[in-house]
Write a protein that holds these residues in place. Structure first.
Motif, mmCIF file in Angstrom:
data_model
loop_
_atom_site.group_PDB
_atom_site.id
_atom_site.type_symbol
_atom_site.label_atom_id
_atom_site.label_comp_id
_atom_site.label_asym_id
_atom_site.label_seq_id
_atom_site.Cartn_x
_atom_site.Cartn_y
_atom_site.Cartn_z
ATOM 1 N N GLY A 272 0.832 -1.202 0.000
ATOM 2 C CA GLY A 272 0.000 0.000 0.000
ATOM 3 C C GLY A 272 0.862 1.245 0.000
ATOM 4 N N CYS A 273 0.442 2.270 0.700
ATOM 5 C CA CYS A 273 1.255 3.482 0.809
ATOM 6 C C CYS A 273 2.476 3.167 1.662
ATOM 7 C CB CYS A 273 0.439 4.602 1.447
ATOM 8 S SG CYS A 273 1.473 6.015 1.888
ATOM 9 N N ARG A 274 3.643 3.497 1.144
ATOM 10 C CA ARG A 274 4.874 3.140 1.845
ATOM 11 C C ARG A 274 5.027 3.868 3.180
ATOM 12 N NH1 ARG A 274 9.538 1.737 -2.046
ATOM 13 N NH2 ARG A 274 8.403 0.118 -3.134
ATOM 14 N N PHE A 275 4.297 4.959 3.331
ATOM 15 C CA PHE A 275 4.419 5.745 4.570
ATOM 16 C C PHE A 275 3.416 5.284 5.630
ATOM 17 C CE2 PHE A 275 3.872 9.996 6.829
ATOM 18 C CZ PHE A 275 5.110 9.944 7.465
ATOM 19 N N HIS A 276 2.545 4.320 5.297
ATOM 20 C CA HIS A 276 1.417 4.062 6.211
ATOM 21 C C HIS A 276 1.825 3.608 7.618
ATOM 22 C CE1 HIS A 276 1.212 -0.345 5.202
ATOM 23 N NE2 HIS A 276 0.720 -0.398 6.415
ATOM 24 N N PRO A 277 2.924 2.826 7.791
ATOM 25 C CA PRO A 277 3.248 2.438 9.173
ATOM 26 C C PRO A 277 3.633 3.630 10.065
ATOM 27 C CG PRO A 277 4.351 1.001 7.586
ATOM 28 C CD PRO A 277 3.812 2.169 6.818
ATOM 29 N N ARG A 278 4.003 4.732 9.462
ATOM 30 C CA ARG A 278 4.426 5.904 10.255
ATOM 31 C C ARG A 278 3.420 7.050 10.170
ATOM 32 N NH1 ARG A 278 10.205 7.463 8.031
ATOM 33 N NH2 ARG A 278 10.677 8.275 10.097
ATOM 34 N N CYS A 279 2.350 6.857 9.422
ATOM 35 C CA CYS A 279 1.477 7.996 9.128
ATOM 36 C C CYS A 279 0.374 8.150 10.178
ATOM 37 C CB CYS A 279 0.853 7.810 7.750
ATOM 38 S SG CYS A 279 -0.235 9.186 7.320
ATOM 39 N N PRO A 280 0.277 9.323 10.785
ATOM 40 C CA PRO A 280 -0.760 9.526 11.795
ATOM 41 C C PRO A 280 -2.170 9.593 11.198
ATOM 42 C CG PRO A 280 0.474 11.566 11.428
ATOM 43 C CD PRO A 280 1.143 10.498 10.605
ATOM 44 N N ALA A 282 -3.249 7.537 8.667
ATOM 45 C CA ALA A 282 -3.482 6.336 7.848
ATOM 46 C C ALA A 282 -4.902 5.810 7.992
ATOM 47 C CB ALA A 282 -2.474 5.258 8.218
ATOM 48 N N MET A 283 -5.473 5.364 6.865
ATOM 49 C CA MET A 283 -6.817 4.776 6.831
ATOM 50 C C MET A 283 -6.657 3.328 6.353
ATOM 51 S SD MET A 283 -8.409 8.007 4.768
ATOM 52 C CE MET A 283 -7.067 8.049 3.597
ATOM 53 N N ASP A 284 -7.773 2.574 6.356
ATOM 54 C CA ASP A 284 -7.688 1.165 5.953
ATOM 55 C C ASP A 284 -7.104 1.004 4.542
ATOM 56 O OD1 ASP A 284 -8.695 0.475 8.358
ATOM 57 O OD2 ASP A 284 -10.737 0.064 7.648
ATOM 58 N N VAL A 285 -7.575 1.867 3.639
ATOM 59 C CA VAL A 285 -7.150 1.728 2.243
ATOM 60 C C VAL A 285 -5.630 1.890 2.097
ATOM 61 C CG1 VAL A 285 -7.539 4.192 1.705
ATOM 62 C CG2 VAL A 285 -7.603 2.509 -0.131
ATOM 63 N N CYS A 286 -5.013 2.644 3.005
ATOM 64 C CA CYS A 286 -3.585 2.966 2.887
ATOM 65 C C CYS A 286 -2.704 1.718 2.966
ATOM 66 C CB CYS A 286 -3.169 3.960 3.965
ATOM 67 S SG CYS A 286 -4.141 5.472 3.944
ATOM 68 N N ALA A 287 -3.139 0.722 3.734
ATOM 69 C CA ALA A 287 -2.337 -0.492 3.875
ATOM 70 C C ALA A 287 -2.596 -1.462 2.722
ATOM 71 C CB ALA A 287 -2.661 -1.169 5.204
ATOM 72 N N GLU A 290 -1.754 1.265 -3.139
ATOM 73 C CA GLU A 290 -0.792 2.358 -3.217
ATOM 74 C C GLU A 290 -1.449 3.557 -3.901
ATOM 75 O OE1 GLU A 290 2.810 1.078 -5.033
ATOM 76 O OE2 GLU A 290 3.871 2.717 -4.063
ATOM 77 N N PRO A 291 -1.326 4.760 -3.348
ATOM 78 C CA PRO A 291 -1.885 5.912 -4.057
ATOM 79 C C PRO A 291 -1.132 6.162 -5.365
ATOM 80 C CG PRO A 291 -0.686 6.627 -2.083
ATOM 81 C CD PRO A 291 -0.675 5.131 -2.084
ATOM 82 N N ALA A 292 -1.817 6.780 -6.322
ATOM 83 C CA ALA A 292 -1.184 7.047 -7.624
ATOM 84 C C ALA A 292 -0.146 8.141 -7.461
ATOM 85 C CB ALA A 292 -2.258 7.493 -8.611
ATOM 86 N N SER A 297 0.936 12.285 -3.622
ATOM 87 C CA SER A 297 0.633 10.863 -3.726
ATOM 88 C C SER A 297 0.102 10.366 -2.380
ATOM 89 C CB SER A 297 1.903 10.120 -4.149
ATOM 90 O OG SER A 297 1.656 8.751 -4.200
ATOM 91 N N CYS A 298 -1.189 10.563 -2.151
ATOM 92 C CA CYS A 298 -1.783 10.249 -0.840
ATOM 93 C C CYS A 298 -3.288 10.088 -1.009
ATOM 94 C CB CYS A 298 -1.464 11.393 0.123
ATOM 95 S SG CYS A 298 -2.366 11.308 1.667
ATOM 96 N N TRP A 299 -3.858 9.088 -0.334
ATOM 97 C CA TRP A 299 -5.296 8.845 -0.443
ATOM 98 C C TRP A 299 -6.132 9.983 0.139
ATOM 99 C CZ3 TRP A 299 -6.452 5.997 -4.123
ATOM 100 C CH2 TRP A 299 -5.798 4.800 -4.402
ATOM 101 N N LEU A 300 -5.545 10.818 0.951
ATOM 102 C CA LEU A 300 -6.308 11.968 1.457
ATOM 103 C C LEU A 300 -6.618 12.948 0.330
ATOM 104 C CD1 LEU A 300 -4.304 12.758 4.725
ATOM 105 C CD2 LEU A 300 -6.583 11.763 4.595
ATOM 106 N N HIS A 301 -5.842 12.853 -0.754
ATOM 107 C CA HIS A 301 -5.993 13.803 -1.865
ATOM 108 C C HIS A 301 -6.371 13.094 -3.165
ATOM 109 C CE1 HIS A 301 -4.305 16.920 0.710
ATOM 110 N NE2 HIS A 301 -3.510 15.955 1.142
HETATM 111 FE FE1 SF4 Z 1 -0.923 8.591 5.168
HETATM 112 FE FE2 SF4 Z 1 -1.755 9.405 2.782
HETATM 113 FE FE3 SF4 Z 1 -0.153 7.312 2.967
HETATM 114 FE FE4 SF4 Z 1 -2.640 7.128 3.771
HETATM 115 S S1 SF4 Z 1 -1.959 7.469 1.676
HETATM 116 S S2 SF4 Z 1 -0.833 6.404 4.873
HETATM 117 S S3 SF4 Z 1 -3.013 9.131 4.599
HETATM 118 S S4 SF4 Z 1 0.348 9.374 3.517
#
Ligand code: SF4
Length: 304
Positions: A272-280, A282-287, A290-292, A297-301
């Protein structure tokens, strides 16, 4: 057409007997002529490997690098193509990149020769970087670190590059020399119409000299945008964390050695998103997904 376009670039580090480490995992970036792009991120995020690949110094496993309209992606490249001499790099340790046994004038003359420039003298190039021309007769050990980095810049610019890449060019310098050398690189690159890709973990200097910022995390570019915009309104949680972690109350400073949480092993990056283990945030989809790639590059956007 951009001066440099990097699209979905992949670079693997291979060591016999070990799994390959994907140092650059699909990074995209562009630099225009006369533009300064600051590439920031924690150490080990793949910034230097990306720079080496652009110069043809690291074999790529996928993606595309276009420079001045030509494709420069070469798998297993051993020697630098003559066209790639239009890309010059300034490294972190100027002493290591200068030959200690040759006078600096002779080393700058090599660059002038590459550019077939018979009018400019090595002394003239030294003056452009703020050193007396007569110093061309001296050897590298006779200079301070800041002066040696100026010499390395003079040598790089002597070859008349269209693209100058600084790979942490100020991190070995005294605080007093850092902003001076960075500003000098910016001014000389922009004056000559070249693009500058400035790689640094010093956010304050990047803010000072860059027109645009690209933020890299575990081999990917996670946010890009005009410097003032990213600084005022960082949108990716990693960029926000980087800026929040700067200790100085005036908002200036260098990246922290570590942000909260463990940096994942690049040989085994998270799904998923490579930052998700450290991201405050993070949502279910993040794990899971992977965002485009994109400006952020983040599911929030983005729409999952
Ligand atoms: Fe955080 Fe965005 Fe990655 Fe989700 S997609 S874990 S909200 S950085």
């Amino acid at each position: 057409m951009s001066l440099l376009t990097v699209e979905d670039l992949v670079v693997d580090h291979r060591t016999p007997g070990r799994p390959a480490v994907r140092a650059v995992a699909g990074a995209s970036l562009a630099v225009e002529a006369g533009e300064v792009v600051g590439l920031v991120g924690e150490s080990g995020c793949g910034k230097s490997t990306l720079a080496r690949a652009i110069c043809g110094l690291a074999p790529t496993s996928g993606g595309k690098i276009a420079f001045e309209g030509g494709n420069v992606t070469r798998l297993g490249l051993r020697r630098r193509d003559a066209g790639l001499m239009k890309i010059q790099m300034v490294f972190q340790d100027p002493y290591a990149s200068l030959n200690p046994r040759r006078r600096i004038g002779a080393q700058i003359a090599d660059g002038l020769e590459t550019a077939r420039d018979r009018e400019t003298t090595p002394g003239g190039m030294l003056e452009r970087v703020g050193l007396p021309g007569a110093m061309a007769e001296r050897y590298p050990h006779e200079f301070s670190g800041g002066q040696r980095q100026r010499i390395a810049i003079a040598r790089a610019l002597a070859a008349r590059p269209s693209l100058l890449i600084g790979d942490e060019p100020i991190s070995a310098l005294d605080a007093s020399a850092q902003a001076q050398v960075a500003t000098l690189m910016r001014n000389l690159a922009v004056e000559s119409g070249a693009g500058l890709l400035f790689i640094s973990h010093d956010l304050s200097v990047v803010r000072l000299i860059a027109d645009r910022i690209a933020v890299m995390y575990l081999g990917k570019i996670v946010e890009t945008g005009p410097t003032a915009e990213v600084w005022e309104n960082p949108r990716h949680p990693y960029t926000q964390a980087l800026l929040r972690a700067i200790p100085e109350p005036d908002g200036l400073g260098t990246l922290p050695a570590e942000l909260p949480g463990d940096v994942p092993d690049p040989a085994d990056p998270p799904q998923g998103c490579r930052f998700h283990p450290r991201c405050p945030m993070a949502m279910d989809v993040c794990a899971e997904k992977e965002p485009a790639p994109g400006p952020v590059s983040c599911w929030l956007h983005q729409q999952p």
